[in-house]
Write an enzyme that holds these catalytic residues in place. Structure first.
Site, PDB file in Angstrom:
ATOM      1  N   HIS A  53      -9.491  13.877 -43.357  1.00 11.35           N
ATOM      2  CA  HIS A  53      -9.072  12.583 -42.794  1.00 11.35           C
ATOM      3  C   HIS A  53      -7.607  12.304 -43.141  1.00 11.35           C
ATOM      4  CE1 HIS A  53     -13.547  11.607 -43.342  1.00 11.35           C
ATOM      5  NE2 HIS A  53     -13.359  11.368 -42.060  1.00 11.35           N
ATOM      6  N   ARG A  67     -20.358  14.426 -44.627  1.00  7.47           N
ATOM      7  CA  ARG A  67     -21.765  14.797 -44.853  1.00  7.47           C
ATOM      8  C   ARG A  67     -21.913  15.838 -45.970  1.00  7.47           C
ATOM      9  NH1 ARG A  67     -21.879  13.562 -39.330  1.00  7.47           N
ATOM     10  NH2 ARG A  67     -23.522  12.074 -38.786  1.00  7.47           N
TER      11      ARG A  67
HETATM   12  P1  AMP Z   1     -15.417  10.898 -39.117  1.00 12.41           P
HETATM   13  O1  AMP Z   1     -15.112   9.997 -40.253  1.00 12.41           O
HETATM   14  O2  AMP Z   1     -16.318  12.028 -39.452  1.00 12.41           O
HETATM   15  O3  AMP Z   1     -15.848  10.137 -37.885  1.00 12.41           O
HETATM   16  O4  AMP Z   1     -14.044  11.588 -38.723  1.00 12.41           O
HETATM   17  C1  AMP Z   1     -12.900  10.843 -38.408  1.00 12.41           C
HETATM   18  C2  AMP Z   1     -11.862  11.770 -37.851  1.00 12.41           C
HETATM   19  O5  AMP Z   1     -11.518  12.764 -38.821  1.00 12.41           O
HETATM   20  C3  AMP Z   1     -12.354  12.532 -36.598  1.00 12.41           C
HETATM   21  O6  AMP Z   1     -11.298  12.621 -35.658  1.00 12.41           O
HETATM   22  C4  AMP Z   1     -12.704  13.887 -37.184  1.00 12.41           C
HETATM   23  O7  AMP Z   1     -12.654  14.931 -36.231  1.00 12.41           O
HETATM   24  C5  AMP Z   1     -11.642  14.053 -38.260  1.00 12.41           C
HETATM   25  N1  AMP Z   1     -12.064  15.032 -39.253  1.00 12.41           N
HETATM   26  C6  AMP Z   1     -13.277  15.111 -39.865  1.00 12.41           C
HETATM   27  N2  AMP Z   1     -13.314  16.189 -40.690  1.00 12.41           N
HETATM   28  C7  AMP Z   1     -12.121  16.803 -40.580  1.00 12.41           C
HETATM   29  C8  AMP Z   1     -11.554  17.985 -41.178  1.00 12.41           C
HETATM   30  N3  AMP Z   1     -12.237  18.747 -42.013  1.00 12.41           N
HETATM   31  N4  AMP Z   1     -10.280  18.319 -40.841  1.00 12.41           N
HETATM   32  C9  AMP Z   1      -9.574  17.559 -39.971  1.00 12.41           C
HETATM   33  N5  AMP Z   1     -10.054  16.441 -39.382  1.00 12.41           N
HETATM   34  C10 AMP Z   1     -11.314  16.064 -39.670  1.00 12.41           C
END
Ligand code: AMP
Length: 283
Positions: free
Chosen positions: A37, A191
């Site tokens: 993030h 997760r």
């Molecule tokens: P989430 O909190 O899982 O909804 O993710 C928020 C944003 O962070 C989304 O655009 C995801 O694709 C991105 N994201 C999640 N994990 C990663 C990662 N390992 N590397 C880069 N971006 C990520």
């Protein structure tokens, strides 16, 4: 960092920034932040005067109630991480603030093919929920630049399509950032916090499978590679939703290799209760 809980307050603040000519970057998240993030916040801050992030665990995108209830929440640590990264604003809305008229369950977004495959197939309604929340957030924030992670490959395609459907393709640029990984290759994910030590180690098989597919691209039949990968995942104790090799632009499955066609491998599998997804571009 300024924290806003009300959409109208944030809207006023952003308006003032836009009037000053500052470009607005937006990084939507569900919290439980990790370095992946933060890499989006870094990219956003480098390219814009103002970086806004949001944390909202969106109930409408969870097709599995248990997954929603067990979604990790680490808000104090998240705030520290965002502050350290130089994020200017955190939007932390309530469910009522995002869905003031309640949650309307009917399908609304004409996503077409992209909604019927892979994540769309295994998580019915998921992308409608993603579109509901992102549409509302984009209306509130009205960013110039939106930052998303390639980790959620199909979601990037869905959100790009949403931006077109709401006719914002000339005002909002969608920027897709690379996936950040742990040392053993496991894609960082909120997760992952739900995995115990043994599960966490075993989960790195997903990255090894994607690397295996990449190494064998063009050398073995697509079908054989997919079968082999599925066995590798199952032997490590994962329950596979899908192993797919698809054309990178539209995600239609590939059956025979074509050097000229860009391809992506995508995996979704459960490590006990925790569903993990990852992908890798192959050429
Ligand atoms: P989430 O909190 O899982 O909804 O993710 C928020 C944003 O962070 C989304 O655009 C995801 O694709 C991105 N994201 C999640 N994990 C990663 C990662 N390992 N590397 C880069 N971006 C990520």
């Amino acid at each position: 960092m300024i924290l806003f809980k009300k959409a109208t307050d944030l809207r006023k603040w952003v308006d003032a920034q836009s009037k000053k000519g500052n470009s607005i970057a937006f990084v939507p998240t569900m919290g439980a932040l990790h370095a992946g993030h933060i890499s989006l916040i870094d990219a956003a801050s480098k390219e814009n005067q103002v970086t806004i992030s949001s944390i909202f665990v969106n109930p409408t995108q969870f097709n599995d109630l248990k997954d929603f209830e067990k979604y990790p929440i680490t808000i104090e640590k998240d705030i520290e991480m965002l502050e350290a990264a130089g994020c200017n604003v955190l939007f932390l809305p309530s469910v009522k603030e995002i869905y003031p008229e309640g949650i309307k369950p009917e399908m609304q977004y004409e996503l077409g093919y992209i909604e019927t495959i892979l994540e769309g197939k295994f998580r019915p309604g998921h992308f409608q929920g993603v579109c509901m929340v992102v549409h509302r957030l984009l209306d509130i924030v009205q960013p110039d630049n939106l930052y998303l992670g390639q980790k959620d490959y199909q979601q990037c395609m869905v959100i790009s399509k949403l931006v077109e459907l709401i006719n914002q393709q000339d005002t909002i640029k969608v920027n897709i950032c690379p996936t950040l990984r742990e040392k053993d290759g496991l894609a960082m994910s909120s997760r992952n916090m739900r995995l115990n030590e043994d599960e966490r180690k075993l989960a790195a098989i997903i990255y090894r499978c994607l690397s295996y597919i990449k190494e064998h691209t063009g050398k073995q039949s697509v079908n054989d590679i997919k079968k082999q990968t599925q066995s590798m995942l199952e032997e490590a104790g994962l329950r596979v939703d899908y192993v797919e090799i698809a054309e990178a632009k539209h995600l239609s499955p590939i059956t025979t290799w074509d050097e000229k066609e860009k391809a992506v491998a995508l995996i979704a599998a459960f490590m006990n209760e925790v569903r993990l997804i990852d992908n890798m571009l192959l050429n």
